[in-house]
Scaffold this active site. Structure first.
Site, PDB file in Angstrom:
ATOM      1  CB  SER A 380      23.219  46.921  80.972  1.00 35.36           C
ATOM      2  OG  SER A 380      24.605  47.115  80.894  1.00 35.36           O
ATOM      3  CB  CYS A 381      19.111  46.600  82.920  1.00 35.66           C
ATOM      4  SG  CYS A 381      20.182  45.214  82.522  1.00 35.66           S
ATOM      5  CG  ASN A 593      17.333  42.801  84.307  1.00 35.43           C
ATOM      6  OD1 ASN A 593      17.222  41.928  85.161  1.00 35.43           O
ATOM      7  ND2 ASN A 593      18.379  42.874  83.499  1.00 35.43           N
ATOM      8  CG  LEU A 594      15.987  41.166  78.423  1.00 30.48           C
ATOM      9  CD1 LEU A 594      14.615  40.891  77.849  1.00 30.48           C
ATOM     10  CD2 LEU A 594      16.873  41.821  77.382  1.00 30.48           C
ATOM     11  CB  CYS A 595      19.088  39.009  81.812  1.00 26.78           C
ATOM     12  SG  CYS A 595      19.254  39.437  80.067  1.00 26.78           S
ATOM     13  CB  THR A 596      15.806  37.169  85.962  1.00 24.00           C
ATOM     14  OG1 THR A 596      16.878  36.238  85.847  1.00 24.00           O
ATOM     15  CG2 THR A 596      14.747  36.909  84.901  1.00 24.00           C
ATOM     16  CD  GLU A 597      20.962  41.026  84.868  1.00 24.56           C
ATOM     17  OE1 GLU A 597      21.529  41.815  84.095  1.00 24.56           O
ATOM     18  OE2 GLU A 597      20.000  40.314  84.525  1.00 24.56           O
ATOM     19  CB  THR A 780      28.691  37.514  80.645  1.00 28.16           C
ATOM     20  OG1 THR A 780      28.802  36.096  80.731  1.00 28.16           O
ATOM     21  CG2 THR A 780      28.655  38.119  82.029  1.00 28.16           C
ATOM     22  CB  ILE A 783      31.114  40.745  77.401  1.00 30.29           C
ATOM     23  CG1 ILE A 783      30.405  40.217  78.645  1.00 30.29           C
ATOM     24  CG2 ILE A 783      30.453  42.021  76.905  1.00 30.29           C
ATOM     25  CD1 ILE A 783      30.473  41.171  79.826  1.00 30.29           C
TER      26      ILE A 783
END
Length: 1008
Positions: A380-381, A593-597, A780, A783
């Site tokens: 994913s990342c 990453n792109l979504c900060t998680e 998410t 999904i």
């Protein structure tokens, strides 16, 4: 309540009742349209499009509300002309001048025009009138035809080859009955009647397939279960498409037929995919008969319309736009792809399939896209560090393109690149800084669009001490030099604790160029503070060439200002990400990453990779509480699936492969948190919700760590285990104390534990861990659409709205709210109309009890502090981070300052989008006909309607103020660091409703 309209339908309005003596003239038209557009009546017959009938219907609607005298009002005459022109113009633009338009669509546009014009009472009365007549028509038709489908016996269908066949009424009835089977409060007769209104002689086979889907989804706003009906009807068209393609001749099947068809279909589908070079030939080595028999065909019926349409548009394998992958084959293909290297691969494939198809857990989008295919890029990342070297800068940009090509989301650490004015030894010149290279990275992300499935997406990170940080803050502005703007790339501040301490003490902050302070990049915690002070002392002695001093609070204020105005850069915290990282012994976390998680180590030679998937928490929560044993089973299997990704994955660059195989990080997250609270009867803004966030995440954390440790016993430890916090028996909950120590005790993070963590610590020390990192809560975005729950940890966006994504526009209604309102006898057409008018908010609706209003408060009605409290409780259990969106209804400087300082004080590692209310909201007229890519009528925005203040309404909703001016850095000056009383323009987040991850932005579904 306003009286109901008492006229007949638009197509049957008389031209001489209460109608002005002179006819209305719409443009050059004296009544009949000058075009050849025709209106399709409910019985399938057609009539010329006639604007005078629209004018009459609007007039009578006003008369029904305002009285007979309104009919002779000159004001009303002019208003009717204006509204009728709007309706006629919209219909002609959308349908063309030589097209059929359904009667229902004409009436939809009448409602739309009334609501846009601010005539809410008239529109509301018209809605109720239409609903009354719809019900009476259904009752009459069902009585007259004894439940038979109401369609014309003489209608014919035009096939793709141009031939005509009689309409098969029996099959139409069968698929509609099947679609409604087992669902409460849905009426097959209503779908029959709605379908008949869309039929005409010579209808194409494709339009015939769409007709019942359109009929069902038009009723979603009044009954959420119609979303399942629409999905099942869509599935019928998909079955026809796939089975016909594989058979080579026309073939149809009902839902019940699929129980017998799926086992043989699976073999045909796998063989065809291999033949086309789309599926991995190794899939043919499975016992396909056994796997086919394990398929549960009934699970095709559990999708919402949004979920199945999303799969159809973006996920199902196709050949030249013809889908030949059916839903359960899709899940089985992913399961097989993840079981390729299992010793008992059939058993594991079935286990994985059961988990996915039950919606208990879902892999991330790259895994769903590519598992079992010939190009299995499943991760994913990807996180990278860009070195201060021209060759490496452009190699990093090339790597971005290679990683993004197959659906990876990117996070780039740009801090090492020297700043503006720094000396360049090779040319004896001065650097132009990091921004020009960021512009190139931005354009690369746009160019690489992941095969047309979604845009490439990247986030650039920069530490707060970098000399170019102020230019970095301006990257997303819509003004200034376009060569120094990146409108498509996300940006994030990587903020050290020392900066936050300077903000709180109203201290000075010094900016440096990284080539003169190279070790700051790799230093964190108290060591960073000490090293930073040394460099400041050197600068004071004149031993530094490029530096600048500013007040820390001024930079902080500007960071918050730009976050509000442009949505970027996000605020992420360097020290908690590093001090709590299990992998401190082998590197540094330089960015998320792109979504900060994701919080993994990166360097010039190492690209971090993470593999994501999310537990559907709602499926594990009932009114009795969390089903702990079911959660344990789900998490155990899910961790195994995520670990398998690492070995099966196709790596597009060597540094990613090296890193992933050495450390084996995975990111197990969750979704459906808001749904879980509804199942429990808990309001999001409550101590009970914060407690549930804590206890549920503790259970998930325990089971995830346990599963990874058991995998280590079976498969071996990850390569860099020795020396990690895991190896020392320090679990994520224990690392909170490390952060507290470095902050001198200044950490407001709860450390309550309930489970037997001592036993787990012993297991981890003895058995090891299979994965360096195990948990991360991703957005998410997509999904959660697929399985039909609220995304991630988000509160409910609105209780009724139109959701936009790459598959189109979809009516979304809070099914939990509908269930509660039905139980209290409050769910009716008036409630639907009120929810539309008040943008899904319950607070202005007087007849809704206070406890329901509290329970179903929406994102902007919940104080941001509640989101942070819950996030802090989760964060103590997570070895990585969580995508934390923050919502502020009426933002001002003080409020933003308080929220982001609270996030830091409570130990949150990162934050994501800041969202404020925008100047436009979802259409307040009927949502009928405005949802779904299949419909020509699209949702549009209407002027915001401010709800009336109430003593019990949240403060955020009560604030009805004139729009102030957006803050500027100069105007943001404040007497003390805490005095940031600057008002921001509502909607200043550049249309912020489309900024938050994927709620309304079709292009922001990058991570999941």
């Amino acid at each position: 309540m306003a009286p109901h309209v008492t006229t007949a339908d638009v197509s049957n309005v008389s031209t001489n009742d209460n109608y002005p003596e002179q006819p209305f003239r719409i443009g050059a038209d004296s009544g009949k349209s000058a075009t050849s557009m025709t209106v399709v009546r409910r019985n399938g017959s057609t009539a010329p499009f006639d604007t005078s009938r629209i004018a009459i219907a609007i007039t009578k609607a006003f008369i029904a509300v305002e009285g007979d005298s309104a009919g002779t009002s000159s004001r009303l005459r002019a208003l009717v002309v204006e509204l009728t022109e709007q309706v006629a113009s919209t219909l002609q633009q959308r349908y063309g001048v030589e097209r059929h338009v359904n009667l229902e669509d004409v009436q939809d546009q009448v409602e739309l025009a009334l609501m846009r014009g601010g005539h809410a009472k008239v529109a509301r009365s018209y809605i109720l009138y239409r609903e009354e007549h719809r019900r009476s028509r259904e009752e009459r038709l069902l009585s007259e035809h004894s439940g038979e489908a109401v369609v014309e016996a003489t209608l014919t269908v035009v096939l793709a080859d141009g031939s005509r066949i009689p309409l098969d009424k029996a099959r139409l009835r069968t698929i509609i009955d099947e679609a409604c089977e087992g669902l409460t409060d849905v009426n097959p007769g209503a779908v029959y009647a709605g379908t008949s209104s869309n039929l005409y002689d010579g209808i194409s086979a494709k339009e015939l397939g769409l007709a019942p889907i359109m009929a069902a989804r038009a009723m979603v706003e009044t009954e959420p279960n119609y979303s399942f009906v629409a999905s099942r009807l869509l599935n019928d068209t998909l079955r026809t498409e796939a089975l016909t393609y594989l058979a080579g001749t026309p073939r149809q099947a009902s839902a019940k037929d699929m129980e017998q068809i799926y086992p043989t279909y699976l073999t045909d589908y796998i063989n065809q995919g291999i033949k086309l070079g789309q599926l991995d030939p190794l899939l043919a080595e499975f016992d396909l008969t056994r796997l086919g028999q394990a398929i549960d065909s009934e699970r095709d019926g559990q999708f919402t319309f949004l979920g199945l349409q999303t799969l159809y548009d973006r996920y199902f394998i196709h050949h030249r736009e013809t889908r030949y992958e059916l839903p359960q084959a899709f899940f089985m293909r992913v399961a097989m792809g993840l079981a390729l290297r299992e010793v008992q691969r059939e058993e594991r494939a079935i286990e994985f399939y059961q988990l996915l198809s039950s919606f208990d857990f879902m892999c991330s989008t790259p895994t769903l896209f590519n598992a079992g295919t010939t190009r299995p890029q499943l991760s994913s990342c990807f996180l990278t560090t860009v070195a201060d070297d021209l060759d490496d800068i452009f190699q990093s940009i090339k790597n971005n393109a290679l990683l993004a090509k197959f659906s990876g989301g990117l996070g780039n650490d740009w801090t090492p690149v020297r700043g503006i004015g720094a000396h360049i030894k090779g040319t004896n010149g001065s650097s132009s800084g990091v921004v020009p290279f960021l512009k190139i990275a931005n354009d690369t992300a746009v160019a690489v669009n992941q095969g047309g499935k979604r845009k490439g997406a990247v986030c650039a990170y920069l530490e707060t001490w970098h000399i170019d940080v102020e230019e970095f803050l301006d990257l997303r502005k819509n003004t200034g030099d376009e060569r120094r703007r990146t409108h498509d790339m996300n940006t994030a501040n990587w903020v050290p604790d020392e900066f936050m301490r300077r903000v709180e003490s109203d201290g000075v902050w010094t900016l440096f160029s990284p080539d003169e302070v190279p070790d700051l990049h790799d230093t964190y915690g108290l060591a960073f503070s000490a090293k930073y002070a040394e460099y400041e002392a050197k600068a004071a002695r004149g031993e530094m060439t490029v530096f600048r001093q500013i007040k820390a609070v001024d930079l902080w204020r500007r960071m918050l200002t730009m976050l509000f105005e442009t949505g970027h850069p996000w605020i992420t915290f360097k020290d908690p990400c590093n001090l709590r990282s299990p992998q401190q012994h082998v590197g540094v976390v330089h960015s998320s990453n792109l979504c900060t998680e994701i919080t993994l180590n990166t360097s010039k030679d190492e690209t971090a990779v993470c593999n994501l998937g999310s537990v559907n928490l709602a499926a594990h929560t009932t009114s009795a509480g969390l089903d702990v044993e079911r959660l344990r089973r789900t998490v155990t299997t899910a961790v195994r699936m995520l670990d398998n990704v690492i070995d099966i994955n196709m790596y597009t660059i060597p540094s990613a492969r090296k890193s992933n195989l050495q450390h084996r990080p995975v990111g197990l997250g969750l979704m459906g948190f808001a749904d879980s609270l509804y199942n429990l009867g808990i309001a999001y803004a409550s101590d009970a919700a914060v407690e549930f966030a804590d206890t549920s995440m503790e259970q998930l954390s325990y089971f995830a760590i346990e599963a990874s440790s058991d995998l280590a016993a079976e498969r071996g430890r990850y390569g860099s285990f020795e020396g990690s916090l895991w190896s020392k028996g320090i679990l994520p909950i224990d690392s909170v104390e490390i952060l507290r120590e470095h902050r001198g005790g200044d950490l407001d993070q709860d450390n309550t534990k309930r489970l037997d963590w001592d036993t787990l610590r012993t297991k981890v020390k003895n058995q090891g861990m299979r994965n360096s990192n195990v948990m991360a809560i991703a957005p998410t975005a997509t999904i959660s659409n697929i399985i039909g729950v609220a995304q991630s940890i988000e509160p409910t966006y609105r209780n009724l709205f139109v959701k936009s994504n790459m598959s189109g526009d979809f009516t979304v209604v809070n099914e939990h709210l509908v269930r509660v309102l039905k139980a209290r006898g409050l769910w009716d057409e008036v409630m639907v109309a009120d929810l539309k008018y008040f943008d899904g908010s319950l607070w202005p609706i007087d007849r809704i009890p206070a406890d329901i209003k509290e329970m179903f408060s929406t994102a902007f009605e919940i104080e941001g502090s509640w989101l942070i409290k819950a996030a802090s409780r989760r964060q103590k259990w997570i070895d990585q981070a969580q995508s934390l969106n923050l919502y502020v209804a009426q933002p001002n400087g003080r409020k933003l300052d308080e929220i982001y300082r609270m996030a830091w004080h409570t130990g949150c590692k990162t934050t994501y989008y800041l969202r404020s209310t925008s100047a436009t909201h979802v259409e307040k007229s009927t949502l009928v006909g405005t949802d779904g890519k299949l419909n020509a009528v699209q949702a549009t925005s209407a002027p915001q309607q401010q709800p009336v203040a109430s003593a019990v309404m949240p403060a955020a909703i009560q604030q009805v103020e004139a729009a102030p001016t957006a803050v500027t850095p100069a105007a943001a000056a404040a007497p003390t660091p805490s005095m940031m009383d600057v008002e921001f323009t509502p909607g200043g987040l550049a249309g912020s409703d489309v900024l938050a991850c994927s709620i309304e932005n079709p292009e922001c579904e990058a991570c999941q």
